[in-house]
Enzyme design. Structure first.
Site, short mmCIF file in Angstrom:
data_model
loop_
_atom_site.label_atom_id
_atom_site.label_comp_id
_atom_site.label_asym_id
_atom_site.label_seq_id
_atom_site.Cartn_x
_atom_site.Cartn_y
_atom_site.Cartn_z
N CYS A 1 -4.73 2.46 -3.67
CA CYS A 1 -3.51 2.97 -3.03
C CYS A 1 -2.34 2.01 -3.23
O CYS A 1 -1.54 1.78 -2.32
CB CYS A 1 -3.70 3.22 -1.53
SG CYS A 1 -5.02 4.36 -1.15
N ASP B 1 3.18 -4.25 7.93
CA ASP B 1 1.96 -3.46 7.82
C ASP B 1 0.80 -4.44 8.04
O ASP B 1 0.49 -5.26 7.18
CB ASP B 1 1.89 -2.82 6.42
CG ASP B 1 0.55 -2.15 6.15
OD1 ASP B 1 -0.39 -2.34 6.94
OD2 ASP B 1 0.45 -1.45 5.13
N GLN C 1 -4.47 -5.14 7.17
CA GLN C 1 -5.42 -6.20 6.81
C GLN C 1 -5.18 -7.44 7.67
O GLN C 1 -6.12 -8.18 7.97
CB GLN C 1 -5.31 -6.56 5.32
CG GLN C 1 -5.54 -5.40 4.36
CD GLN C 1 -6.94 -4.81 4.43
OE1 GLN C 1 -7.90 -5.48 4.81
NE2 GLN C 1 -7.08 -3.54 4.08
N HIS D 1 0.87 -1.18 0.00
CA HIS D 1 0.00 0.00 0.00
C HIS D 1 0.91 1.24 0.00
O HIS D 1 2.02 1.19 0.54
CB HIS D 1 -0.83 -0.06 1.28
CG HIS D 1 -1.91 0.95 1.42
ND1 HIS D 1 -1.67 2.25 1.79
CD2 HIS D 1 -3.26 0.85 1.27
CE1 HIS D 1 -2.83 2.90 1.86
NE2 HIS D 1 -3.80 2.08 1.55
N LYS E 1 -10.40 -0.60 10.83
CA LYS E 1 -10.62 -1.81 10.02
C LYS E 1 -11.01 -2.99 10.91
O LYS E 1 -11.46 -4.03 10.41
CB LYS E 1 -9.36 -2.15 9.22
CG LYS E 1 -9.05 -1.05 8.19
CD LYS E 1 -8.04 -1.50 7.19
CE LYS E 1 -7.36 -0.33 6.52
NZ LYS E 1 -8.00 0.08 5.27
#
Ligand code: PMP
Length: 408
Positions: free
Chosen positions: A366, A199, A202, A122, A225
């Site tokens: 993104c 990261d 998700q 991303h 999220k």
């Protein structure tokens, strides 16, 4: 059915758009909020509103207690060793920028050093490193993905050099939905003396995260999220590493003592949390974590598996559809599907689906370098949350087929 009980806790699932029941399949962008999260936000705003860590009055002490017990709850949820390893931020983007600034300020990077970044990242895990690289004269090297979207781990041995200081990689790609082999990547990088930032924007939603088992040095994620209030987020860092980093921003509550001659800084994590924090939002991470645990129920997991089998079959059996992120092992993919349809623009499809009550994402998501890798200007993405049902997946495919017919 458990799923019905769970769904009743998310009022937005009862909304309609254009007279159709909302089918919300844009969960990778942001999840819906359960009532428990909204109630916590309301309590923090209407009963416990007070600035944190500063005053001695009862309301301030109660608000601070709720904020700090959230830190302990997050630490336990992700398997951190100490609550101090949890830095509260406004989201993944701020977490990564915070880390980039602090590493730069600590003298961690010298001109000519290298950072590895996966091709599927991303922009939040690309641009902060480009900014540091521009200022410090660093080189960014790209870890490629294969045509299925899987990271080519075997290229690491060629890419890593004695100058590679950091490897930045998503736990799960927001475009491909593929679960990356974090432990394997961490072991290879650590053997080279390279730190690893994951990261987890998700990953925190779909994986049972245990940071100590993953072995990574830093892990970033967003509250919104995982059903918490927007503007909340976390940077996890190993305590010994955080303790060696200078502050991110200067201001109130991040100091130990301030004088014109010499200012000293608070211990971690306060050092990284200058100014008034997200008083009402951050404590919503507690009911959000509870929601994540409820959503990991076996019956709900079974519905997710049924959705995955149905979606994979429906999308791959249509010759007009190209699915990006299609690993041979279905266990390596979460229920997130980015694809394009031959001869049809993704945005046109998204607009028609919207009229049918279906919320999906269209565009670059993104991740422009990844779009270039696959030679497309954008994709259509349907991303499921554990509160979505197989019936919704079936309605999505039926509507998609209708929309394609209309546009062809
Ligand atoms: N990384 C990944 C993998 C993401 O999916 C997202 C959100 N789309 C981000 C980073 C950025 O998260 P936020 O906008 O909450 O900071």
């Amino acid at each position: 059915m458990k799923i019905d009980t769970v769904r009743s806790d998310f009022p937005q699932l009862r909304e309609t758009v254009y007279g159709k029941p909302l089918v919300y399949l844009d969960n990778a962008a942001t999840s819906l909020r359960p009532l428990s999260v909204v109630r916590e936000w309301e309590d923090m705003s209407l009963k416990y509103n007070s600035n944190l860590h500063r005053a001695v009055h009862k309301t301030a002490v109660d608000a601070t207690e709720r904020y700090e017990s959230t830190r302990a709850a997050v630490a336990a949820f992700v398997g951190a060793e100490f609550p101090e390893e949890i830095v509260f931020t406004s989201g993944t983007t701020q977490s990564i920028n915070l880390l980039a600034s602090c590493l730069e300020g600590s003298g961690f990077f010298s001109s000519g050093d290298e950072i590895l970044v996966a091709e599927s990242e991303h922009h939040s895990n690309i641009v902060p490193w480009q900014l540091v690289s521009m200022r410090k004269g660093l080189k960014i090297k790209v870890i490629p993905v294969n045509s299925h979207g899987e990271i080519l781990v075997e290229t690491l041995s060629e890419l890593l050099t004695p100058r590679t200081k950091l490897c930045c990689i998503a736990h799960i790609s927001n475009v491909l939905g593929i679960v990356n082999p974090i432990r394997e990547i961490v072991d290879i990088c650590h053997a080279n003396g390279t730190l690893v930032l994951v990261d987890g924007a998700q990953g925190i939603v779909h994986a049972d995260v245990n940071i100590r088992e993953a072995g990574c040095d830093f892990y970033a994620f967003s509250g919104h999220k995982i059903y918490a209030a927007p503007g909340t987020g976390v940077l996890y860092g190993k305590k010994a590493l955080l303790e060696n980093l200078p502050p991110y921003m200067g201001g109130g509550e991040m100091i130990e003592s301030v004088s014109w001659e010499k200012t000293t800084f608070a211990p971690v994590p306060g050092r990284f949390e200058a100014g008034t924090q997200n008083i009402s939002g951050t404590p919503t991470l507690v009911p959000a974590i509870q929601t994540c645990k409820i959503l990991r129920d076996r019956e709900i997991a079974k519905e997710q598996e049924d959705i995955k089998a149905f979606m994979a079959k429906s999308l791959t059996s249509n010759p007009d559809i190209t699915l990006y992120g299609n690993p041979e092992d279905p266990a390596k993919k979460i229920p997130l599907y980015s694809f394009s349809v031959a001869g049809v623009h993704h945005e046109d499809l998204a607009l028609i689906l919207d009229k049918m009550g279906i919320a999906v994402r269209s565009g670059q998501m993104c991740a422009e370098p990844l779009m270039n890798r696959f030679g497309v200007t954008g994709m259509l993405r349907a991303s499921f949350a554990p509160y979505n049902t197989l019936k919704e997946a079936e309605y999505f495919i039926e509507s998609l087929n209708k929309a394609i017919k209309m546009l062809k």
